[in-house]
Scaffold this active site. Structure first.
Site, PDB file in Angstrom:
ATOM      1  N   ASP A  48       0.822  -1.219   0.000  1.00 22.55           N
ATOM      2  CA  ASP A  48       0.000   0.000   0.000  1.00 22.55           C
ATOM      3  C   ASP A  48       0.858   1.272   0.000  1.00 22.55           C
ATOM      4  OD1 ASP A  48      -2.084  -1.894   0.486  1.00 22.55           O
ATOM      5  OD2 ASP A  48      -1.866  -1.634   2.650  1.00 22.55           O
ATOM      6  N   GLU A  99     -11.563   0.080  -3.022  1.00 23.96           N
ATOM      7  CA  GLU A  99     -10.723   0.593  -1.930  1.00 23.96           C
ATOM      8  C   GLU A  99      -9.494   1.283  -2.526  1.00 23.96           C
ATOM      9  OE1 GLU A  99      -9.438  -2.800   0.410  1.00 23.96           O
ATOM     10  OE2 GLU A  99      -8.254  -3.615  -1.230  1.00 23.96           O
TER      11      GLU A  99
HETATM   12  O1  FUB Z   1      -3.137  -3.565   3.616  1.00 25.57           O
HETATM   13  C1  FUB Z   1      -4.424  -3.839   4.115  1.00 25.57           C
HETATM   14  C2  FUB Z   1      -5.457  -3.518   3.085  1.00 25.57           C
HETATM   15  O2  FUB Z   1      -5.223  -4.280   1.911  1.00 25.57           O
HETATM   16  C3  FUB Z   1      -5.430  -2.087   2.600  1.00 25.57           C
HETATM   17  O3  FUB Z   1      -5.948  -1.177   3.502  1.00 25.57           O
HETATM   18  C4  FUB Z   1      -6.179  -2.259   1.344  1.00 25.57           C
HETATM   19  O4  FUB Z   1      -6.146  -1.167   0.482  1.00 25.57           O
HETATM   20  C5  FUB Z   1      -5.539  -3.501   0.774  1.00 25.57           C
HETATM   21  O5  FUB Z   1      -4.358  -3.209   0.092  1.00 25.57           O
END
Ligand code: FUB
Length: 339
Positions: free
Chosen positions: A31, A238
């Site tokens: 991320d 997301e």
């Molecule tokens: O790293 C945990 C979660 O996985 C992140 O918050 C999301 O965007 C995904 O990458």
């Protein structure tokens, strides 16, 4: 690529064809939110760890506890580990799952934004403040009032205003909110209903609170209709990121269960945005999450995949590749392991 297991030979072949190599190999990182501060690249990633937690659709296997910040002199230079910038044990309101963070700079202070679960299992977003881009950061005692879900991305506009984009479906709990209110009974809308959007809120002058109630970000299709919840290849899931290119606002994001990084554009930070296309096709690993930054007159995509860990979805590695715009402002699609 994403929803499957790989043989050792397949992983070796993919690693060989990959358009970029992991920037960090001594720990797992994911991320990546990249920014240029003090003329250098600073990367704010999640720090993936193995805790043995069971896999589930809520991301219970992502049990991160702290954050390291990385510094590069340029995108092709080594990424230097600046050490632990914040640990969950130092955040009074947070209990676990320190997911994707971001950072911003204003008036010589650095603001580190991060999601975490409270003891009652609900995600909120917090801020911690430091004097240096690499931290350490001192957390505020409470989460940002009115914040919820995950994946904060903070964008500073040319007029000096800062906006936080946030929200993630499924484990990120965004589907539980309507009009900024939580209800455990809420789920994703039906396939023919408008998709849920990321949220955006302008930040207060001190960067520590929302200056307004979060608004939902609408993404329209080519005919000007909101993308539908059933349009899994294009709808927001997301990992929002905002950048501006030639005066246009680019919202990029992950489509989650279809594993693409896509983008949509608008003439203002709130939208509505119009869907434009795919930035990155699926990587090895379920999640895909990125940031986009300009450095040295070129544009760069920071992202992650799970090749280094042998395809383990919660043990990821950050990478970077150059991004290209076409003359009409569209972004050329990148294929992480060649076309
Ligand atoms: O790293 C945990 C979660 O996985 C992140 O918050 C999301 O965007 C995904 O990458």
């Amino acid at each position: 690529m994403a929803d499957r297991e790989y043989t050792e030979a397949e992983l070796k072949e993919l690693a060989g064809k990959a358009i970029s190599q992991p920037l960090v190999t001594h720990i797992y990182t994911a991320d990546p939110s990249a920014h240029v501060f003090e003329g250098k690249l600073y990367i704010y990633p999640s720090h993936d760890i193995e805790t043995g937690a069971a896999f589930d659709d809520d991301g219970g296997h992502f049990q991160m506890e702290d954050y390291h910040v990385f510094r590069q002199a340029s995108p092709d230079a080594p990424a230097e580990d600046c050490g632990v910038a914040l640990h969950v044990k130092d955040v009074p309101w947070a209990a676990k799952q320190m997911w994707a963070p971001d950072a911003a700079c204003k008036d010589g202070k650095y603001y580190f934004y991060f999601p975490a679960k409270r003891a009652d299992g609900i995600f909120q977003i917090g801020v911690a403040v430091g004097d240096r881009p690499e931290g350490p950061f001192k957390p505020e005692p409470e989460a940002i009032k009115g914040s919820y879900s995950i994946d904060p991305a903070v964008f500073g506009d040319d007029d000096g205003e800062y906006y936080m984009y946030f929200g993630g479906l499924w484990g990120g709990q965004l589907q539980k909110y309507r009009d900024n209110r939580y209800d455990a009974a809420h789920e994703e809308p039906g396939d023919d209903e408008p998709a849920l959007g990321a949220r955006v809120a302008r930040l207060s002058a001190d960067m520590k609170q929302f200056a307004e109630a979060p608004r939902e970000v609408v993404i329209l299709d080519e005919a000007g209709r909101p993308l539908k919840a059933g349009d899994h290849a294009r709808r927001y899931f997301e990992g929002p990121w905002m950048h501006k290119y030639n005066g246009t606002y680019y919202l990029s994001y992950s489509t989650g269960n279809t594993h693409q990084l896509c983008y949509a554009t608008a003439d203002n930070p709130y939208g509505p945005f119009t869907y434009r296309g795919v930035i990155l096709t699926p990587v090895v690993g379920w999640t895909t999450h990125h940031s986009i930054v300009e450095f040295g007159g070129k544009w760069w995509l920071y992202y992650h995949d799970s090749v280094l860990s042998g395809g383990v979805t919660h043990l990821r590695s950050i990478k970077v590749s150059e991004l290209h715009y076409e003359a009409d402002g569209s972004i050329r699609t990148l294929h992480p392991y060649g076309s």
